[in-house]
Each structure stands twice: as C-alpha cells, then as structure tokens.
Motif scaffolding. Structure first.
Motif, PDB file in Angstrom:
ATOM      1  N   LYS A 232     -26.214 -74.816  51.040  1.00  9.13           N
ATOM      2  CA  LYS A 232     -25.236 -75.281  52.025  1.00  9.13           C
ATOM      3  C   LYS A 232     -23.874 -74.623  51.870  1.00  9.13           C
ATOM      4  CE  LYS A 232     -23.793 -79.478  49.517  1.00  9.13           C
ATOM      5  NZ  LYS A 232     -23.718 -80.960  49.625  1.00  9.13           N
ATOM      6  N   ASP A 233     -23.552 -74.147  50.671  1.00  8.13           N
ATOM      7  CA  ASP A 233     -22.275 -73.442  50.525  1.00  8.13           C
ATOM      8  C   ASP A 233     -22.442 -72.037  49.931  1.00  8.13           C
ATOM      9  OD1 ASP A 233     -22.851 -74.059  47.913  1.00  8.13           O
ATOM     10  OD2 ASP A 233     -21.139 -75.395  47.610  1.00  8.13           O
ATOM     11  N   ASN A 234     -23.689 -71.534  49.976  1.00  5.09           N
ATOM     12  CA  ASN A 234     -23.975 -70.148  49.554  1.00  5.09           C
ATOM     13  C   ASN A 234     -23.502 -69.848  48.126  1.00  5.09           C
ATOM     14  OD1 ASN A 234     -25.212 -69.454  51.984  1.00  5.09           O
ATOM     15  ND2 ASN A 234     -23.274 -68.871  52.933  1.00  5.09           N
ATOM     16  N   THR A 235     -23.735 -70.813  47.234  1.00  2.00           N
ATOM     17  CA  THR A 235     -23.431 -70.598  45.821  1.00  2.00           C
ATOM     18  C   THR A 235     -24.717 -70.760  45.011  1.00  2.00           C
ATOM     19  OG1 THR A 235     -22.888 -72.932  45.428  1.00  2.00           O
ATOM     20  CG2 THR A 235     -21.085 -71.460  46.102  1.00  2.00           C
ATOM     21  N   GLY A 236     -24.610 -70.551  43.711  1.00  2.04           N
ATOM     22  CA  GLY A 236     -25.808 -70.679  42.894  1.00  2.04           C
ATOM     23  C   GLY A 236     -25.509 -70.661  41.411  1.00  2.04           C
ATOM     24  N   GLN A 237     -26.549 -70.960  40.636  1.00  2.00           N
ATOM     25  CA  GLN A 237     -26.464 -70.985  39.187  1.00  2.00           C
ATOM     26  C   GLN A 237     -27.640 -70.211  38.597  1.00  2.00           C
ATOM     27  OE1 GLN A 237     -24.537 -75.261  38.194  1.00  2.00           O
ATOM     28  NE2 GLN A 237     -26.619 -75.411  38.951  1.00  2.00           N
ATOM     29  N   LEU A 238     -27.544 -69.947  37.297  1.00  2.00           N
ATOM     30  CA  LEU A 238     -28.609 -69.278  36.571  1.00  2.00           C
ATOM     31  C   LEU A 238     -28.877 -70.059  35.287  1.00  2.00           C
ATOM     32  CD1 LEU A 238     -30.483 -66.791  36.223  1.00  2.00           C
ATOM     33  CD2 LEU A 238     -28.582 -65.657  35.061  1.00  2.00           C
ATOM     34  N   TRP A 239     -30.173 -70.327  35.029  1.00  2.00           N
ATOM     35  CA  TRP A 239     -30.559 -71.167  33.898  1.00  2.00           C
ATOM     36  C   TRP A 239     -31.537 -70.451  32.975  1.00  2.00           C
ATOM     37  CZ3 TRP A 239     -28.677 -76.150  33.223  1.00  2.00           C
ATOM     38  CH2 TRP A 239     -27.977 -76.691  34.314  1.00  2.00           C
ATOM     39  N   ARG A 240     -31.462 -70.803  31.696  1.00  2.00           N
ATOM     40  CA  ARG A 240     -32.498 -70.469  30.727  1.00  2.00           C
ATOM     41  C   ARG A 240     -33.148 -71.776  30.278  1.00  2.00           C
ATOM     42  NH1 ARG A 240     -29.851 -68.824  26.092  1.00  2.00           N
ATOM     43  NH2 ARG A 240     -30.370 -70.774  25.049  1.00  2.00           N
ATOM     44  N   ILE A 241     -34.460 -71.780  30.220  1.00  2.00           N
ATOM     45  CA  ILE A 241     -35.203 -72.960  29.780  1.00  2.00           C
ATOM     46  C   ILE A 241     -36.084 -72.532  28.617  1.00  2.00           C
ATOM     47  CG2 ILE A 241     -36.804 -74.781  30.458  1.00  2.00           C
ATOM     48  CD1 ILE A 241     -35.724 -73.957  33.427  1.00  2.00           C
ATOM     49  N   ASP A 242     -35.827 -73.080  27.454  1.00  2.00           N
ATOM     50  CA  ASP A 242     -36.534 -72.696  26.235  1.00  2.00           C
ATOM     51  C   ASP A 242     -37.944 -73.294  26.201  1.00  2.00           C
ATOM     52  OD1 ASP A 242     -34.324 -71.241  25.372  1.00  2.00           O
ATOM     53  OD2 ASP A 242     -33.423 -72.983  24.377  1.00  2.00           O
ATOM     54  N   PRO A 243     -38.800 -72.795  25.304  1.00  2.00           N
ATOM     55  CA  PRO A 243     -40.193 -73.281  25.255  1.00  2.00           C
ATOM     56  C   PRO A 243     -40.337 -74.782  25.018  1.00  2.00           C
ATOM     57  CG  PRO A 243     -39.991 -71.220  24.052  1.00  2.00           C
ATOM     58  CD  PRO A 243     -38.600 -71.630  24.418  1.00  2.00           C
ATOM     59  N   ASP A 244     -39.301 -75.419  24.466  1.00  2.00           N
ATOM     60  CA  ASP A 244     -39.356 -76.870  24.259  1.00  2.00           C
ATOM     61  C   ASP A 244     -38.791 -77.652  25.440  1.00  2.00           C
ATOM     62  OD1 ASP A 244     -36.686 -76.280  24.036  1.00  2.00           O
ATOM     63  OD2 ASP A 244     -36.409 -77.157  22.035  1.00  2.00           O
ATOM     64  N   GLY A 245     -38.427 -76.949  26.508  1.00  2.00           N
ATOM     65  CA  GLY A 245     -37.910 -77.615  27.700  1.00  2.00           C
ATOM     66  C   GLY A 245     -36.403 -77.774  27.719  1.00  2.00           C
ATOM     67  N   LYS A 246     -35.715 -77.331  26.683  1.00  2.00           N
ATOM     68  CA  LYS A 246     -34.250 -77.429  26.647  1.00  2.00           C
ATOM     69  C   LYS A 246     -33.643 -76.507  27.697  1.00  2.00           C
ATOM     70  CE  LYS A 246     -30.215 -76.493  23.745  1.00  2.00           C
ATOM     71  NZ  LYS A 246     -29.730 -75.921  22.460  1.00  2.00           N
TER      72      LYS A 246
ATOM     73  N   THR B 297     -30.362 -74.560  29.465  1.00  2.00           N
ATOM     74  CA  THR B 297     -29.037 -73.991  29.210  1.00  2.00           C
ATOM     75  C   THR B 297     -28.554 -73.319  30.473  1.00  2.00           C
ATOM     76  OG1 THR B 297     -29.554 -73.559  26.879  1.00  2.00           O
ATOM     77  CG2 THR B 297     -27.704 -72.354  27.836  1.00  2.00           C
ATOM     78  N   ARG B 298     -27.418 -73.774  30.973  1.00  2.00           N
ATOM     79  CA  ARG B 298     -26.838 -73.127  32.149  1.00  2.00           C
ATOM     80  C   ARG B 298     -26.113 -71.870  31.686  1.00  2.00           C
ATOM     81  NH1 ARG B 298     -23.344 -76.629  36.241  1.00  2.00           N
ATOM     82  NH2 ARG B 298     -22.007 -76.837  34.396  1.00  2.00           N
ATOM     83  N   LEU B 299     -26.628 -70.725  32.077  1.00  2.00           N
ATOM     84  CA  LEU B 299     -26.056 -69.447  31.669  1.00  2.00           C
ATOM     85  C   LEU B 299     -24.853 -69.068  32.510  1.00  2.00           C
ATOM     86  CD1 LEU B 299     -29.363 -67.430  31.137  1.00  2.00           C
ATOM     87  CD2 LEU B 299     -27.946 -68.512  29.378  1.00  2.00           C
ATOM     88  N   LEU B 300     -24.956 -69.284  33.820  1.00  2.00           N
ATOM     89  CA  LEU B 300     -23.889 -68.895  34.746  1.00  2.00           C
ATOM     90  C   LEU B 300     -23.814 -69.882  35.897  1.00  2.00           C
ATOM     91  CD1 LEU B 300     -24.651 -65.053  34.967  1.00  2.00           C
ATOM     92  CD2 LEU B 300     -22.707 -66.080  33.766  1.00  2.00           C
ATOM     93  N   GLU B 301     -22.611 -70.095  36.411  1.00  2.00           N
ATOM     94  CA  GLU B 301     -22.410 -70.890  37.621  1.00  2.00           C
ATOM     95  C   GLU B 301     -21.439 -70.153  38.526  1.00  2.00           C
ATOM     96  OE1 GLU B 301     -20.377 -74.643  36.845  1.00  2.00           O
ATOM     97  OE2 GLU B 301     -19.853 -73.920  34.843  1.00  2.00           O
ATOM     98  N   ASN B 302     -21.179 -70.715  39.704  1.00  2.00           N
ATOM     99  CA  ASN B 302     -20.275 -70.104  40.681  1.00  2.00           C
ATOM    100  C   ASN B 302     -20.727 -68.702  41.081  1.00  2.00           C
ATOM    101  OD1 ASN B 302     -18.512 -72.379  40.619  1.00  2.00           O
ATOM    102  ND2 ASN B 302     -17.614 -71.600  38.722  1.00  2.00           N
ATOM    103  N   LEU B 303     -22.036 -68.520  41.174  1.00  2.00           N
ATOM    104  CA  LEU B 303     -22.592 -67.268  41.668  1.00  2.00           C
ATOM    105  C   LEU B 303     -22.808 -67.371  43.171  1.00  2.00           C
ATOM    106  CD1 LEU B 303     -25.284 -66.746  38.872  1.00  2.00           C
ATOM    107  CD2 LEU B 303     -23.047 -65.642  39.025  1.00  2.00           C
ATOM    108  N   GLY B 304     -23.351 -66.298  43.766  1.00  2.00           N
ATOM    109  CA  GLY B 304     -23.786 -66.376  45.155  1.00  2.00           C
ATOM    110  C   GLY B 304     -25.096 -67.153  45.222  1.00  2.00           C
TER     111      GLY B 304
END
Length: 294
Positions: free
Chosen positions: A148-162, A164-171
């Motif tokens: 809705k506002d053309n933004t995005g995030q990037l996540w890493r998810i470890d093998p145990d399900g943890k 981690t937000r790597l980046l925010e305020n992306l396209g």
C-alpha cells in the motif's frame, strides 16, 4: 573397404550434429506446460523437492499447494489451515516444505509424510512474507513488501525459526534469490524496478548494497540463478523472462505467451528446463536453456 571406413566417421559426425542443432533451435522458446485455468490468479512459488517432484501454490483455488506431474497434470497435495494463502515454496535439507504465508504473516512448515502444517516462524513486524530462498545450511531469506505504500523489509530466518530483520525502509521487496556460491543475495523492488545485490557475511547478514540492474518499465517478480550465476527475472506485465549476466548486463529476453509471469524454477533431469507460473493464464509455461539451474 578402405573408402567405406573413411566415410563412416563422416556420416556419424553428420548424424551426431543434427540432433544438437535441432535442440539448439528449440532453446528459449516457451510452450505450455499445464493447461490454462488450473490454478487461481495467485499461482506462484514453483519448487522441486529432492526427488524431483514439482509443487506450486494455489492449485485450483487459493490456500492449496498442488503437486504437478511431468505431464503438467496436478492434484491438491495439501490445503492450508486458518485461511492461509502461500506465495512461495522452498525445501530444507530435511525435506520439509517451507511456505511464505502472506495472509497470516507466517513462514509455514509442512511435514511431507503426514502433511501436517505448522508455524515455523512468525514475527509481529512482518508485513506479508512474499518470496523466500534458502541456503544449504537451511538459512532462509524472505522479502516482505508493504504494497500500500510501496515499501518493504528483508528478513533472515535461522534453522531454529529465529527471525532477524536485516533491513527496513526498502522499496517493494519482491523476488529474492541466491548466487550459486551463496555469497550474494539478490532482491528486487517491484514498484521501483530495481534489482539490488548484497554480499553475505559469515553470519548471514547483508552488506555492501549495490544496484545490480534497473528497468525503465513494467514490474518484476520471482528470480532464480543458473549455475553460471546468470539471473533469470520475471518481468510481470511484460511477459518475458529477462536473463542478466553476473555483471548485471541484459543478455536476452525470453518471450512468453502470458504477460503476468510471477515466478520460475529450473527443473527436469538436467535442470535445463525453466518452468514459469503465469497469473493471467492461471497456468504454467516452460522453455529449455543452455545452462542448468543452481
């Protein structure tokens, strides 16, 4: 007798070249793999398991995962609970199916024997997990757009399900994939028409953001790499697969019958067949390539 023996190798070479030439002429030419209207308009996320079985989300209707045979015919493998709708599929080293569920903001896990569906990862900060890729060590990366506002995030998810937000305020983060050596992570932004590349460090974090390629028109969706590191990108709306060199140079575009290509995967015994999901046709196309997929 001597002359005949001399001619035989010539004839053999001539015969051997003909099939190669015939195969070469069929490269990068798309054809139907499934019939039209076999999926919902949210057809996405094609992925093969270790045994070579193809799975695609939203077969017949939203909220399902279809199992598609070599003839392009399918059946419902599992129906997701709680009105979940998946957008992408990956398999971990244990053979478990992982799904990006954009409705309930989860990464789901499917036991392939019992078909039990469970929540593998959840984070209240998720927008809507969209596309996922996975390393040999079972580290998952997820794009997470907010349309809705053309933004995005990037996540890493470890093998145990943890999570981690790597980046925010992306396209509008959408397609995501790894280089063959798993040292580079590619992420595209649909609305901004940009593909970014990130170096991955030993901890699985991203660094050294670089603009890999920028298009001037149409959107982008799923991406995959071949074994040489060429990046195959779906051009949603244009109806082509753009093939980019590891340096970001556009090598060619493969035209499709449909326009709304949403994702792709390499498959077949030699991994030289590209299978593409088409949302406007609600089905799949395929084409042959020279270099196997990652």
């Amino acid at each position: 007798m001597f002359r005949i023996l001399l001619l035989l190798p010539v004839l053999f070479v001539a015969c051997a070249r003909k099939p190669a030439s015939s195969q070469s002429s069929n490269l990068y030419q798309s054809s139907d793999f499934t019939a039209e209207n076999q999926f919902s308009g949210n057809i996405e996320g094609p992925s093969f398991d270790a045994a070579g079985n193809l799975y695609v989300v939203n077969f017949k209707q939203d909220g399902t995962v279809g199992k598609i045979n070599a003839q392009g015919q399918g059946e419902v493998f599992v129906t997701l609970p709680n009105k979940s709708i998946a957008n992408a599929i990956q398999f971990n080293s244990k053979g478990e199916m992982l799904l990006a569920d954009f409705v309930n903001h989860n990464i789901l896990k499917v036991n392939m024997q019992t078909k039990e569906v469970s929540v593998f990862a959840h984070d209240d900060r998720f927008n809507q997990p969209n596309d996922i890729c996975i390393t040999k060590k079972d580290v998952l990366y997820a794009s997470d757009p907010k349309w809705k506002d053309n933004t995005g995030q990037l996540w890493r998810i470890d093998p145990d399900g943890k999570t981690t937000r790597l980046l925010e305020n992306l396209g509008t983060t959408n397609g995501i994939t790894l280089s063959p050596d798993e040292k580079i992570l590619y992420v595209n932004e649909s609305a901004q028409r940009k593909i970014w590349k990130y170096d991955l460090d030993d901890q699985g974090s991203v660094q050294n953001k670089q603009l890999f390629h920028e298009f001037t028109d149409f959107g982008m969706d799923g991406m995959k790499c071949d074994q040489k590191g060429n990046l195959y990108c779906t051009r949603h709306g244009k109806g082509v697969i753009a093939i980019l060199s590891p340096q970001g140079k556009l090598l060619r575009e493969v035209p499709l019958k449909g326009k709304s290509c949403s994702n792709l995967v390499f498959g077949g015994k030699d991994k030289k067949t590209v299978f593409v999901t088409l949302q406007d046709r609600r089905g799949m196309e395929q084409f042959r390539v020279e270099t196997p997929g990652k």
